[in-house]
Design an enzyme around this catalytic site. Structure first.
Site, PDB file in Angstrom:
ATOM      1  N   GLU A 307       0.832  -1.212   0.000  1.00 33.64           N
ATOM      2  CA  GLU A 307       0.000   0.000   0.000  1.00 33.64           C
ATOM      3  C   GLU A 307       0.865   1.258   0.000  1.00 33.64           C
ATOM      4  O   GLU A 307       1.922   1.303   0.636  1.00 33.64           O
ATOM      5  CB  GLU A 307      -0.890   0.001   1.246  1.00 33.64           C
ATOM      6  CG  GLU A 307      -1.740   1.252   1.409  1.00 33.64           C
ATOM      7  CD  GLU A 307      -2.367   1.364   2.796  1.00 33.64           C
ATOM      8  OE1 GLU A 307      -3.269   2.196   2.956  1.00 33.64           O
ATOM      9  OE2 GLU A 307      -1.951   0.624   3.707  1.00 33.64           O
ATOM     10  N   LYS A 369      -9.742   2.965  -2.566  1.00 35.37           N
ATOM     11  CA  LYS A 369     -10.209   2.519  -1.247  1.00 35.37           C
ATOM     12  C   LYS A 369     -11.537   3.172  -0.909  1.00 35.37           C
ATOM     13  O   LYS A 369     -11.692   4.399  -0.993  1.00 35.37           O
ATOM     14  CB  LYS A 369      -9.161   2.852  -0.181  1.00 35.37           C
ATOM     15  CG  LYS A 369      -9.486   2.264   1.195  1.00 35.37           C
ATOM     16  CD  LYS A 369      -8.357   2.546   2.180  1.00 35.37           C
ATOM     17  CE  LYS A 369      -8.634   1.900   3.523  1.00 35.37           C
ATOM     18  NZ  LYS A 369      -7.569   2.185   4.502  1.00 35.37           N
ATOM     19  N   CYS A 420      -5.599  -2.211   3.286  1.00 35.26           N
ATOM     20  CA  CYS A 420      -5.369  -2.043   4.716  1.00 35.26           C
ATOM     21  C   CYS A 420      -6.590  -2.420   5.547  1.00 35.26           C
ATOM     22  O   CYS A 420      -6.987  -3.569   5.634  1.00 35.26           O
ATOM     23  CB  CYS A 420      -4.919  -0.602   4.978  1.00 35.26           C
ATOM     24  SG  CYS A 420      -4.326  -0.309   6.667  1.00 35.26           S
TER      25      CYS A 420
END
Length: 544
Positions: A307, A369, A420
């Site tokens: 990430e 995301k 994440c």
């Protein structure tokens, strides 16, 4: 209030402990609840001592026994006592399990050290409101018999579900994680998911509290709750053992993965002037020889980086893109990166925390995301809070992506991308596309470098691994500082690199397992189980 028999009470030892907890008051009662909660954190990664969860959950039974004698009615002492005990137990549990969040405040201490008390004390204090609510709900159905543990399971289980869903949810360190890490017991997630494991864990670990209620000859055989908990434990163990034995790992033909774990310190990661050196190190590490058949990038089909891999916008750095294209020789790169729309300055444009699929210098696909971290990646109620001086707690504010969707990369099955924090949400990891197709691979890119060598990265890894079991899908996880791993659809870790090590993970891609019961029924599983447990709790309450 459940009564201990005179014969057992007279012997002292273990049987005197419940009486002392039941009768405790004031700060003694609060300290007991807090300590029991803190001991329960030993059941979580990296300790994984599942029996430690007995401490908070048996203590919870005795604290509620004590609350049962302190008044009546919603405004009475019984409910206030139950709420107070639940809050102190939850505060101890979350403080001991989440203290490591403070490490993120010290990465750029000059800007964010002020928030350290909020992260270390404030968040556990807020999360403890959920066990407090759970204790109140349990107290409403409390009884004097062994069936009262079903009241505890209903109350705390419902509170854990609410914690995972209210205000975007924070299902971190649920009680069910004690079973998720306990060998074959974790396979139960394929049937009932994380929140079903919450209910099972509460019943199993609270059951010992009911055994001391009866005389020596009837402690177990006539104790319906204890027999139910024991049967549940045996059933989960047998199911998990048989499931693992019956399904050896199989692999996708023609896919050779390389996961790059740079172990880059967080304080250096977001300095743009370090960008050229960071990319040079990435490419050098990615081309490292690890075996006769893995002499570098030429011997893999897909290279995956973690990430937010770059301290700049990769799509706006043509020199970086050219260097990547030369080094990768046409191989597919999947990497975390910031992505912009418009000018990306936060006013006239947008900036996303993304996963990008590259071949050469061409961007083939991306995912933005969608489930952002409150106060970390966005500021909830910004219009209200920012004028009051409240801001985000760590560097970086992102715009929200359009929602969960599949990511397509040449040569790989359909991917469910998880950046994440998105990997912690049970039932949301593998969304079905509009065309009705499920993904066949979970891809989790993360950067746990904010938290150093604390329990945080281990806890995050365990939750991502549980998503693989729930969905029956292989998981490829790439983390900046670790833990990076290839995991099959049964949660078996096939290849991995430990926390804090620099290197690469080479491995084949496992095939997807058969669609699990939990994946088929999803959100229906928990309400059905909760209704059954509520019925048993109500039976105990009716019998008195």
């Amino acid at each position: 209030m459940a009564q201990l028999s005179q014969s057992t009470a007279a012997r002292g030892g273990l049987t005197s402990l419940p009486e002392r907890i039941i009768l405790a008051d004031g700060w003694t009662r609060r300290l007991v609840a807090f300590t029991a909660g803190a001991v329960g954190a030993l059941a979580l990664p990296p300790f994984d001592f599942a029996p430690a969860m007995v401490a908070p959950l048996t203590t919870a039974v005795w604290l509620l026994d004590g609350a049962a004698g302190r008044g009546a009615g919603l405004r009475g002492g019984a409910f206030l006592s139950a709420a107070g005990a639940g809050w102190w137990l939850g505060f101890g549990y979350f403080l001991a399990g989440l203290w490591w969040l403070g490490a993120a405040m010290l990465v750029e201490a000059d800007q964010f050290a002020w928030a350290l008390p909020l992260a270390v004390l404030g968040l556990p204090a807020a999360l403890a409101l959920f066990p407090a609510l759970g204790f109140v709900l349990a107290r409403a159905l409390w009884s004097s018999g062994s069936l009262r543990i079903f009241a505890l399971a209903a109350g705390l289980g419902a509170a854990e579900w609410l914690r995972g869903h209210m205000l975007t949810g924070f299902p971190w360190n649920d009680f069910g994680m004690a079973l998720a890490q306990a060998g074959p017991l974790g396979q139960g997630a394929a049937l009932i998911g994380l929140h079903g494991l919450d209910l099972a864990a509460i019943l199993i670990f609270a059951a010992p509290a009911t055994i001391v209620d009866r005389g020596p000859g009837e402690r177990f055989l006539s104790n319906g709750a204890a027999r139910t908990a024991a049967a549940l434990l045996v059933a989960l163990t047998a199911y998990g053992t048989l499931r693992l034995a019956a399904h050896p790992t199989e692999y996708v033909d023609g896919v050779k993965l390389r996961l790059m774990q740079p172990n880059l310190p967080q304080d250096a990661k977001f300095r743009p002037d370090n960008g050229p050196q960071i990319l040079h190190d990435y490419l050098g590490l990615s081309d490292r020889a690890t075996a006769p058949d893995r002499t570098g990038i030429a011997d893999v089909t897909h290279l995956i980086w973690p990430e937010s891999a770059f301290p700049y916008i990769l799509s706006r750095e043509p020199q970086a893109l050219s260097a990547i294209a030369r080094a990768l020789q046409g191989k597919i790169l999947i990497t975390g990166a910031a992505r912009v729309e418009g000018d990306g300055d936060g006013r006239r444009g947008k900036i996303f925390n993304s996963i990008e699929v590259l071949q050469g210098a061409r961007l083939l696909a991306f995912y933005d995301k969608a489930h952002l971290v409150p106060f970390g990646e966005y500021l909830p109620l910004e219009g209200l809070l920012r004028p009051l001086g409240v801001s985000h707690l760590v560097p970086g504010i992102w715009d929200q992506g359009q929602g969960p969707r599949a990511l397509v990369a040449p040569g790989l099955p359909r991917i469910a991308p998880l950046i994440c924090y998105e990997a912690i949400f049970s039932g949301e990891a593998a969304p079905i596309d509009k065309d009705g197709k499920r993904p066949e691979l979970l891809l989790n890119l993360t950067n746990d470098g904010w938290f150093g060598r604390t329990p945080g990265p281990y806890q995050h890894f365990a939750q991502a691994r549980l998503r693989a079991i729930e969905e029956g899908l292989p998981l490829v996880r790439v983390a900046n500082t670790g833990i990076s791993a290839i995991i099959d659809g049964y949660g078996r870790v096939l290849e991995s690199l430990p926390l804090g090590e620099k290197g690469v993970v080479d491995g084949r891609l496992p095939t997807a397992a058969a669609e699990t019961f939990f994946a088929r029924l999803g959100g229906f599983v928990f309400p059905i189980l909760l209704a059954l447990i509520l019925a048993l709790a109500a039976r105990g309450w009716w019998r008195g």
